[in-house]
Structures are given as C-alpha cells and as structure tokens.
Motif scaffolding. Structure first.
Motif, mmCIF file in Angstrom:
data_model
loop_
_atom_site.group_PDB
_atom_site.id
_atom_site.type_symbol
_atom_site.label_atom_id
_atom_site.label_comp_id
_atom_site.label_asym_id
_atom_site.label_seq_id
_atom_site.Cartn_x
_atom_site.Cartn_y
_atom_site.Cartn_z
ATOM 1 N N LYS A 37 0.710 -1.338 0.007
ATOM 2 C CA LYS A 37 0.188 -0.079 -0.168
ATOM 3 C C LYS A 37 0.756 1.300 -0.207
ATOM 4 O O LYS A 37 1.672 1.521 0.885
ATOM 5 C CB LYS A 37 -0.962 -0.074 1.475
ATOM 6 C CG LYS A 37 -1.810 1.223 1.160
ATOM 7 C CD LYS A 37 -2.686 1.152 2.494
ATOM 8 C CE LYS A 37 -3.895 2.508 2.607
ATOM 9 N NZ LYS A 37 -4.556 2.573 3.635
ATOM 10 N N LYS A 38 0.736 2.240 -0.922
ATOM 11 C CA LYS A 38 1.202 3.616 -1.013
ATOM 12 C C LYS A 38 0.164 4.352 -1.200
ATOM 13 O O LYS A 38 -0.809 4.183 -2.068
ATOM 14 C CB LYS A 38 2.298 3.547 -2.028
ATOM 15 C CG LYS A 38 3.343 2.467 -2.164
ATOM 16 C CD LYS A 38 4.094 2.139 -3.441
ATOM 17 C CE LYS A 38 3.093 1.449 -4.343
ATOM 18 N NZ LYS A 38 4.074 0.971 -5.496
ATOM 19 N N GLU A 39 0.459 5.721 -0.914
ATOM 20 C CA GLU A 39 -0.452 6.924 -0.836
ATOM 21 C C GLU A 39 0.220 8.185 -0.756
ATOM 22 O O GLU A 39 1.190 8.294 0.104
ATOM 23 C CB GLU A 39 -1.763 6.742 0.160
ATOM 24 C CG GLU A 39 -1.273 6.699 1.324
ATOM 25 C CD GLU A 39 -2.452 6.545 2.334
ATOM 26 O OE1 GLU A 39 -3.567 6.704 1.849
ATOM 27 O OE2 GLU A 39 -2.358 6.039 3.528
ATOM 28 N N VAL A 40 -0.313 9.089 -1.244
ATOM 29 C CA VAL A 40 0.103 10.586 -1.018
ATOM 30 C C VAL A 40 -0.976 11.271 -0.186
ATOM 31 O O VAL A 40 -2.264 11.362 -0.694
ATOM 32 C CB VAL A 40 0.593 11.107 -2.273
ATOM 33 C CG1 VAL A 40 0.904 12.803 -1.976
ATOM 34 C CG2 VAL A 40 1.831 10.752 -2.837
ATOM 35 N N ASN A 41 -0.725 11.896 0.825
ATOM 36 C CA ASN A 41 -1.867 12.572 1.541
ATOM 37 C C ASN A 41 -1.319 13.956 1.913
ATOM 38 O O ASN A 41 -0.263 14.312 2.141
ATOM 39 C CB ASN A 41 -2.208 11.990 2.930
ATOM 40 C CG ASN A 41 -2.638 10.516 2.696
ATOM 41 O OD1 ASN A 41 -3.770 10.517 1.969
ATOM 42 N ND2 ASN A 41 -2.488 9.541 3.422
ATOM 43 N N SER A 42 -2.215 15.091 2.084
ATOM 44 C CA SER A 42 -2.113 16.278 2.690
ATOM 45 C C SER A 42 -2.312 16.371 4.067
ATOM 46 O O SER A 42 -3.134 16.211 4.684
ATOM 47 C CB SER A 42 -2.723 17.286 1.861
ATOM 48 O OG SER A 42 -2.590 18.637 2.292
ATOM 49 N N SER A 74 2.713 14.092 2.239
ATOM 50 C CA SER A 74 3.396 12.938 2.703
ATOM 51 C C SER A 74 3.115 11.742 1.943
ATOM 52 O O SER A 74 1.940 11.416 1.447
ATOM 53 C CB SER A 74 3.103 12.630 4.298
ATOM 54 O OG SER A 74 3.584 11.499 4.432
ATOM 55 N N PHE A 75 4.240 11.244 0.998
ATOM 56 C CA PHE A 75 4.241 9.835 0.335
ATOM 57 C C PHE A 75 4.309 8.804 1.442
ATOM 58 O O PHE A 75 5.492 8.756 1.896
ATOM 59 C CB PHE A 75 5.114 9.890 -0.586
ATOM 60 C CG PHE A 75 5.373 8.333 -1.319
ATOM 61 C CD1 PHE A 75 4.345 8.237 -2.136
ATOM 62 C CD2 PHE A 75 6.434 7.763 -1.061
ATOM 63 C CE1 PHE A 75 4.572 6.745 -2.681
ATOM 64 C CE2 PHE A 75 6.590 6.537 -1.439
ATOM 65 C CZ PHE A 75 5.672 5.861 -2.573
ATOM 66 N N ARG A 76 3.369 7.997 1.785
ATOM 67 C CA ARG A 76 3.804 6.780 2.652
ATOM 68 C C ARG A 76 3.649 5.410 2.131
ATOM 69 O O ARG A 76 2.935 5.211 1.230
ATOM 70 C CB ARG A 76 2.558 7.036 3.733
ATOM 71 C CG ARG A 76 2.615 8.075 4.704
ATOM 72 C CD ARG A 76 3.955 8.138 5.607
ATOM 73 N NE ARG A 76 4.033 6.915 6.272
ATOM 74 C CZ ARG A 76 3.566 6.165 7.355
ATOM 75 N NH1 ARG A 76 2.772 6.971 8.026
ATOM 76 N NH2 ARG A 76 3.890 5.142 7.651
ATOM 77 N N ALA A 77 4.611 4.758 2.389
ATOM 78 C CA ALA A 77 4.642 3.302 1.941
ATOM 79 C C ALA A 77 4.544 2.285 3.223
ATOM 80 O O ALA A 77 5.419 2.375 3.943
ATOM 81 C CB ALA A 77 5.990 2.846 1.330
ATOM 82 N N HIS A 78 3.433 2.029 3.490
ATOM 83 C CA HIS A 78 2.631 1.279 4.608
ATOM 84 C C HIS A 78 3.421 0.132 4.777
ATOM 85 O O HIS A 78 3.985 -0.067 6.232
ATOM 86 C CB HIS A 78 1.330 1.182 4.686
ATOM 87 C CG HIS A 78 0.832 2.363 4.788
ATOM 88 N ND1 HIS A 78 0.043 3.241 5.765
ATOM 89 C CD2 HIS A 78 0.083 3.207 3.613
ATOM 90 C CE1 HIS A 78 -0.388 4.399 5.417
ATOM 91 N NE2 HIS A 78 -0.533 4.322 4.214
ATOM 92 N N ASP A 79 3.945 -0.803 4.082
ATOM 93 C CA ASP A 79 4.428 -1.952 4.387
ATOM 94 C C ASP A 79 5.858 -1.855 5.008
ATOM 95 O O ASP A 79 6.505 -2.747 5.691
ATOM 96 C CB ASP A 79 4.359 -3.031 3.393
ATOM 97 C CG ASP A 79 3.050 -3.395 3.048
ATOM 98 O OD1 ASP A 79 2.053 -3.217 3.870
ATOM 99 O OD2 ASP A 79 2.707 -4.073 2.053
#
Length: 443
Positions: free
Chosen positions: A182-187, A196-201
């Motif tokens: 799972k990856k995502e970009v959030n404000s 923030s770009f997050r790579a959860h695993d």
C-alpha cells in the motif's frame, strides 16, 4: 671454527644490504603494478578517499545511534576538496541507451501535472535522456530496490519552495515502483503545507513541507500569495520548524523566492501579515536572505541532533527567463529550446553569486559548531539545462487567453523542471551522500 664459518667480511655485509634494498624496491614496484593492472582490468578504481563526516557532532551530543547503520564511509569528498572528486563539476552527456529516463510519466500516478510535460503537449523528449558526467569520476546510478531497503522505517523530508517540491515529486516517482504494498500521498498540513508519501508495508515516509523562505512569510499559503512582493518575519521560524524535528533526513532549499531585488522585513512582532499600521523595512534580498539563514541556523543548532538526523541544503537552480543570456533574441525565454548549452562556464543573470556566498558562509559557521549540513551543489549543472523546463506544457489553473497563445515566451515556466528530467539527477547525487556505503569509481 664455527664462529669463523658464519662470520662475513665488510664487502659481504655491504652486498647483502644493497641486495635487500634492491629486493625491497622491486617488490614495491611489483605490488604497485599488480594493483594498477587489476584496477585497470576492472575499469573502476574504488578510492579510499577520506570524506566529510556526514554525522559530525558537538561534544555534548550522544553519537551512539547513527542515522543509518553502516560501517563503511562514503568515498565522496566535498566540493571544496582539491585532492578528491568533485561530483558537481562535469558535463551533460546524451544517453538514450543505458539508464535514462528513470521512469515514465504514466508510470507515476503521483506526478504533479505542472511537471508532466509530455502529458500536456510537449513533443520532444530528448530532455529526459541527458546524463550528468563528473569530470574525473562517477557516482552510483539509481537502484530503486536497494534504496527502498535502506529507507525502511525512515522519514525523508524536503523543506522549502516549489523547486524543492519539484525534487520531492521526482523522488517519489523514482521510488514508488520499487515499493510493494500500500502506497499513498496525503496532505497533512493546514492548507496544503505538508504532503506525505507513505509506503505502509515498509514504514517509509517521503514528505514535503512548504516554507518558501524558511522563516515566516506572506508566501506561507501555497496557493494564495503574490509573486511581486516578498514580506518576511526574519526571526520567526518555529511555526514551520515544529514539523521538521522527527525526520531522519532533511533536505532544505530556498532560492526561487529570493530572486527579487528587495524583501520587506516585518518588524511588528505577532502582527498578521498585511495588517494595517505595521512597522516594516525594505532591504536588498541578500541582506534579508542572510537574516533568514541566521534564524534557520540557530534553530538547526539548537534542535537537531546530527547523530540522528542528516541535513542537506540544495544549491540554487537556474531560471532561464532571458534568452539574451545565451545569445537568443530579446523578449524570448527558454520556450522552444531542445538542447542544453554546451558552454559550461555559462551563468544566467538571475543566479546571484552573493546569495550563494551567504549560503556557503552560513553552512561553514554551522559546521564549526559541530553541525554538518552538506550542500548538494547543483547550481552549475543546472545552468546549462535551458531545454528542460515545462514552459507552456503543464496543467493550467486557467486557460491561456488568445493573446497569451500568440506570445508563448511571455507565459513560459522557465523556473521549474519537467519530469522525468533534471531533478532525477539531483536525487541520484543526494542519495549518494545519504547512503555512505556507496563507493565512487574514478575514471
């Protein structure tokens, strides 16, 4: 008899001594020849050059916990060293066969439309295929899987203006295809100040914080600010800096907003930007920049533990807004340029050497206090790349008028950079410093 049998005359002693010297000398030559031949056969010579300590500390800081666990030292010396490789002095080489581009626009779902030049109509793509080649050595080319493994559990943070956001976009596009899960970009910040770009695993966070002048300014809203006026509160930084303290690596950049001749200093403590009856002073940009860096330096020294956080400052980048700089016509810009300049002494008029000297002085003073902020000196290498800007090939907030369409030079973005492109090179150089186990190959 026994003693007499093993004794030697003076001539025999001299002969043995001279023979030993000759054998020693020939042995040394053989050793040197062996290493030389083996290294030539391998093409790349790994040099054990001592480098600036990326985690230098003051004496009262606990250095038992390194930022990245690795016993080896980065074999890159800082640009000021005369006896080692300068990664930032070199030339652009067209290379459409081996390595570039590092990714394609459609492969990066997070790419900012302002930078996706092919998507928005640019026809030529040669700007994506230029490799930066240092004069006397080489740097490691990007290996996404290796970098991702080293970044597990870390937070990288880009802080600064839209040029730094440009580099942040490049970094996440370089990394994202090598990160499963799972990856995502959030404000995350107020009004889009923190992304923030997050790579959860992998528990990787690659963040960007909008602070175009580092200290508080009238440009702190990323979407609501005026381009023709700069107002700063030169001694106020905590509103921004409180978002920076838990990062493992921080990459600062603030250059684009200091290109105007003057900056207004707001002296009314605590007053709102633009409020009536404010006490202000208008000063030249270099003086204001020095004041802002003094505030930033004090914060860095007081709040950052260099044994836990690596610090970098990106060099200032070129904005090719005047074609007359390189012999073009008056009123023309970088629009329509498809080749780099091959004059490596070229210097565009908007890059102020005084601003650069102030930055270098600030970083030297910090280093003397035990805090090493490594400068990634990309200034000269960007000067040649007049061909690599979005110009009119970008997502538009509003359609061009008919008059603007007739004058594309007047509406061209010559400050930011198409992706994939030049900022990918910045990140390759940056990663070579972040991960000190990477060796440099001398040509």
């Amino acid at each position: 008899m026994g003693l007499k049998h093993y004794s030697m005359g003076s001539w025999d002693m001299k002969t043995m001594f001279h023979c030993c010297l000759i054998i020693f000398f020939l042995g040394g030559l053989a050793t040197l020849r062996f290493f030389r031949n083996n290294n030539l056969e391998a093409v790349l010579i790994i040099s054990k050059v001592k480098v600036t300590d990326l985690t230098s500390t003051t004496t009262n800081i606990n250095t038992s916990t390194p930022v990245f666990d690795d016993p080896r030292i980065l074999n890159i010396a800082p640009p000021s060293s005369t006896d080692s490789c300068d990664l930032f002095s070199g030339r652009w080489v067209h290379d459409n066969k081996s390595h570039y581009p590092l990714y394609k626009e459609h492969e990066c779902p997070y790419l900012n439309g302002d930078l996706a030049c092919l998507t928005y109509g640019r026809k030529d793509s040669k700007y994506q295929q230029w490799r930066w080649q240092p004069n006397d050595c080489d740097f490691p080319r990007f290996d996404g899987e290796a970098v991702v493994k080293r970044l597990r559990g870390k937070r990288l943070l880009f802080v600064g203006d839209s040029i730094n956001r440009n580099q942040w976009d490049s970094m996440i596009c370089m990394l994202q295809s090598s990160i499963p899960g799972k990856k995502e970009v959030n404000s995350k910040g107020h009004n889009g100040t923190l992304y923030s770009f997050r790579a959860h695993d992998y528990n990787i966070s690659v963040d960007y914080y909008w602070a175009p002048m580092l200290v508080e300014s009238n440009g702190d809203d990323p979407f609501d600010h005026r381009a023709h006026l700069r107002v700063i509160r030169s001694k106020a930084i905590e509103k921004h800096a409180k978002h920076w303290v838990d990062a493992d690596v921080i990459i600062f950049n603030s250059c684009l907003w200091w290109r105007l001749p003057t900056v207004t200093l707001l002296k009314s403590a605590g007053s709102l930007m633009g409020a009536p009856n404010q006490v202000v002073e208008v000063v030249d940009s270099p003086r204001a920049y020095k004041m802002a860096l003094e505030t930033w330096s004090k914060w860095v020294h007081a709040n950052i533990n260099p044994s836990k956080t690596k610090l970098f400052y990106m060099g200032h980048t070129a904005a090719h807004a005047w074609a007359t700089d390189w012999g073009g016509k008056k009123h023309e810009t970088c629009y329509g340029e498809t080749e780099p300049l091959m004059d490596y002494k070229f210097w565009e008029i908007g890059t102020d050497p005084n601003i650069l000297r102030i930055l270098e002085s600030s970083l030297s003073k910090l280093k003397a206090k035990g805090v090493n902020v490594q400068m990634i000196n990309i200034t000269q290498l960007t000067q040649a790349r007049r061909d690599a800007h979005p110009t009119i090939y970008r997502k538009l907030w509003r359609p061009f008028t008919e008059d603007q369409k007739k004058k594309p030079h007047s509406i061209s973005d010559c400050a930011h950079w198409c992706l994939p492109g030049v900022p990918d090179i910045w990140n390759e150089l940056l990663l070579a410093y972040i991960f000190p186990s990477t060796a440099i190959a001398y040509q």
